[in-house]
Design a protein around this motif. Structure first.
Motif, PDB file in Angstrom:
ATOM      1  N   ARG A  61       0.832  -1.203   0.000  1.00  0.00           N
ATOM      2  CA  ARG A  61       0.000   0.000   0.000  1.00  0.00           C
ATOM      3  C   ARG A  61       0.872   1.260   0.000  1.00  0.00           C
ATOM      4  O   ARG A  61       0.393   2.343  -0.334  1.00  0.00           O
ATOM      5  N   ARG A 101       4.216   5.333  -3.388  1.00  0.00           N
ATOM      6  CA  ARG A 101       3.022   5.541  -4.212  1.00  0.00           C
ATOM      7  C   ARG A 101       2.688   7.026  -4.308  1.00  0.00           C
ATOM      8  O   ARG A 101       2.930   7.785  -3.381  1.00  0.00           O
ATOM      9  N   ARG A 102       2.081   7.401  -5.411  1.00  0.00           N
ATOM     10  CA  ARG A 102       1.794   8.802  -5.708  1.00  0.00           C
ATOM     11  C   ARG A 102       1.015   9.511  -4.599  1.00  0.00           C
ATOM     12  O   ARG A 102       1.310  10.652  -4.254  1.00  0.00           O
ATOM     13  N   PHE A 103       0.014   8.846  -4.038  1.00  0.00           N
ATOM     14  CA  PHE A 103      -0.839   9.522  -3.052  1.00  0.00           C
ATOM     15  C   PHE A 103      -0.439   9.219  -1.614  1.00  0.00           C
ATOM     16  O   PHE A 103      -1.207   9.442  -0.688  1.00  0.00           O
ATOM     17  N   VAL A 104       0.765   8.680  -1.428  1.00  0.00           N
ATOM     18  CA  VAL A 104       1.262   8.411  -0.075  1.00  0.00           C
ATOM     19  C   VAL A 104       2.337   9.444   0.248  1.00  0.00           C
ATOM     20  O   VAL A 104       3.301   9.602  -0.499  1.00  0.00           O
ATOM     21  N   ASN A 105       2.151  10.149   1.362  1.00  0.00           N
ATOM     22  CA  ASN A 105       3.182  11.068   1.846  1.00  0.00           C
ATOM     23  C   ASN A 105       3.795  10.489   3.111  1.00  0.00           C
ATOM     24  O   ASN A 105       3.077  10.009   3.984  1.00  0.00           O
ATOM     25  N   LEU A 145       0.826   9.633   5.727  1.00  0.00           N
ATOM     26  CA  LEU A 145      -0.487  10.255   5.501  1.00  0.00           C
ATOM     27  C   LEU A 145      -0.855  10.166   4.024  1.00  0.00           C
ATOM     28  O   LEU A 145       0.016  10.292   3.157  1.00  0.00           O
ATOM     29  N   PRO A 146      -2.136   9.974   3.732  1.00  0.00           N
ATOM     30  CA  PRO A 146      -2.561  10.079   2.335  1.00  0.00           C
ATOM     31  C   PRO A 146      -2.550  11.540   1.885  1.00  0.00           C
ATOM     32  O   PRO A 146      -2.758  12.433   2.699  1.00  0.00           O
ATOM     33  N   ALA A 147      -2.304  11.789   0.614  1.00  0.00           N
ATOM     34  CA  ALA A 147      -2.339  13.156   0.074  1.00  0.00           C
ATOM     35  C   ALA A 147      -3.790  13.601  -0.025  1.00  0.00           C
ATOM     36  O   ALA A 147      -4.613  12.914  -0.619  1.00  0.00           O
ATOM     37  N   VAL A 148      -4.113  14.743   0.600  1.00  0.00           N
ATOM     38  CA  VAL A 148      -5.476  15.273   0.513  1.00  0.00           C
ATOM     39  C   VAL A 148      -5.447  16.709   0.008  1.00  0.00           C
ATOM     40  O   VAL A 148      -4.408  17.357   0.001  1.00  0.00           O
TER      41      VAL A 148
END
Lengths: 90, 315
Positions: free
Chosen positions: A45, A53-57, A84-87
């Motif tokens: 994940r 992954r692109r949306f994982v910070n 954190l996920p990118a929001v």
């Protein structure tokens, strides 16, 4: 050597609901490899073939690791890692 | 200073030295007071430029309806500009934002559609994109992907900073749409490339990160990581603490996101001071504290205030 890793809600299915887990390793890559051993599935994940992954910070003591050395960023005992996920903001 | 209309007064904000928060005479902090814009936030620059560019491209007709996902400030700025230029505005806003934002939007004539708290602005973006698809005659300026947002800062914020502070070494701003950082970052890359561009990103309570899947994350189309030197995540406790310090020590009454930016700026200042470097660090005061009074951010202990803003979109 234990490093605190803070896990976002969305990934706690892999950590038995724990908000924060300990992991070992002297680089971020090693820490994620170690996480995968204890919490199978979480590694996939966080990473894909190209790295994070692109949306994982991922933050080392609040600093985005993409502006440090990415997966090669050195980590030590006093460090905390936050995932954190990118929001969206604004 | 005299202007022919309110819209022409957007920008031209003061840059204020912070002699007491700066670590030394060699490492100085400078606050750019964006709350001095017509609706009291930095977003007036982007909102005005997005509307002017859309007009120039022939996208807007008198009486037409604009649609925008916003956690508040951009919506308020767009509402003010839209009213001046004769457009209607519908804002899609997450329900977990301060009551003052709703009051201000309504006051400037905007219609509000709320999106669920869980997922924060991601949800607002998703809802707005759905509405845009169903209503092809509405115009979504879309702050997250509209180059006119960043361009506003390339054309105004950047030049103002360089003119007022030619010795600038660092620029620190909040990371939301990324418009301020991208525009100012690009301006300095072209005009003073050694200036470090630092992002302070608010870290909200868990509800805001309540995505169903990590692949539902969101990165604004405007974002270009190559323009940034570093990026820090700042939690509510640090943001509140710095917001109060700015008020108590330098007399500046700012919103909570400014506290997060100041936290990053002070971290840089401390490092520069310890390394014996000379630094002039400019940062953005995004808005004043007025819109956040109801959140309890300025009352009681920091811990009490943190509990009160838990789950709120405070930046």
């Amino acid at each position: 050597m234990a490093i605190e890793v803070r896990v976002p809600t969305i990934l706690r299915v892999y950590t038995g609901g724990q908000k924060s887990v300990n992991a070992e390793g002297d680089t971020l890559q090693a820490v994620i490899t170690n996480l995968e051993v204890n919490y199978p599935g979480i590694g996939g994940r966080l990473l894909d073939d190209s790295g994070l992954r692109r949306f994982v910070n991922v933050y080392l003591n609040d600093e985005d690791v993409r502006f440090l050395d990415g997966l090669n960023t050195s980590v030590g005992e006093q460090d905390a890692i936050t995932i954190l996920p990118a929001v969206a903001g604004g | 200073m005299r202007f022919d209309s309110l819209l022409q007064s957007v920008g031209h904000t003061p840059l204020i030295g912070l002699p007491r928060l700066s670590p030394s005479s060699d490492v100085r902090l400078w606050a750019k007071l964006e709350d001095r814009n017509p609706t009291g936030s930095v977003k007036d620059r982007a909102a005005l430029n997005m509307i002017l560019q859309a007009e120039a491209q022939g996208l807007l007709r008198p009486g037409c309806t604009l649609l925008e996902p916003t956690s508040g400030n951009t919506g308020i700025s767009l509402a003010m500009v839209a009213k001046q230029r004769g457009y209607n505005l519908i804002c899609v806003m997450p329900e977990n934002t301060s009551v003052e934002r709703t009051q201000l939007l309504t006051m400037w004539g905007a219609t509000i559609i709320t999106s669920p708290a869980a997922g924060g602005s991601n949800e607002a973006v998703r809802v707005a994109k759905g509405l845009a698809a169903q209503n092809p005659d509405w115009v979504m300026l879309y702050q997250y992907g509209n180059e006119a947002n960043a361009q506003a800062h390339y054309d105004s914020t950047g030049p103002e900073l360089l003119s007022d502070l030619p010795e600038i070494t660092h620029f620190v701003a909040g990371l939301g749409t990324t418009g301020t950082l991208m525009g100012v970052g690009r301006y300095f890359r072209d005009h003073k490339p050694d200036v470090q561009i630092v992002a302070a990103e608010p870290r909200y309570g868990e509800v805001v990160y309540g995505l169903r899947n990590i692949d539902e994350g969101f990165i604004p189309e405007l974002y270009d990581a190559s323009l940034l030197t570093s990026r820090f995540s700042v939690g509510p406790l640090e943001a509140l603490k710095r917001t109060r310090q700015l008020l108590e020590i330098e007399g500046i009454f700012a919103g909570i996101s400014t506290g997060a930016i100041l936290h990053a700026a002070l971290g840089i200042a401390k490092k520069a001071d310890e390394a014996g470097q000379v630094a002039d660090i400019a940062f953005i005061v995004c808005d004043g504290g007025w819109k956040y009074l109801s959140t309890g951010a300025y009352e009681g202990t920091i811990e009490e205030a943190e509990t009160k803003i838990e789950g709120q979109l405070w930046a």
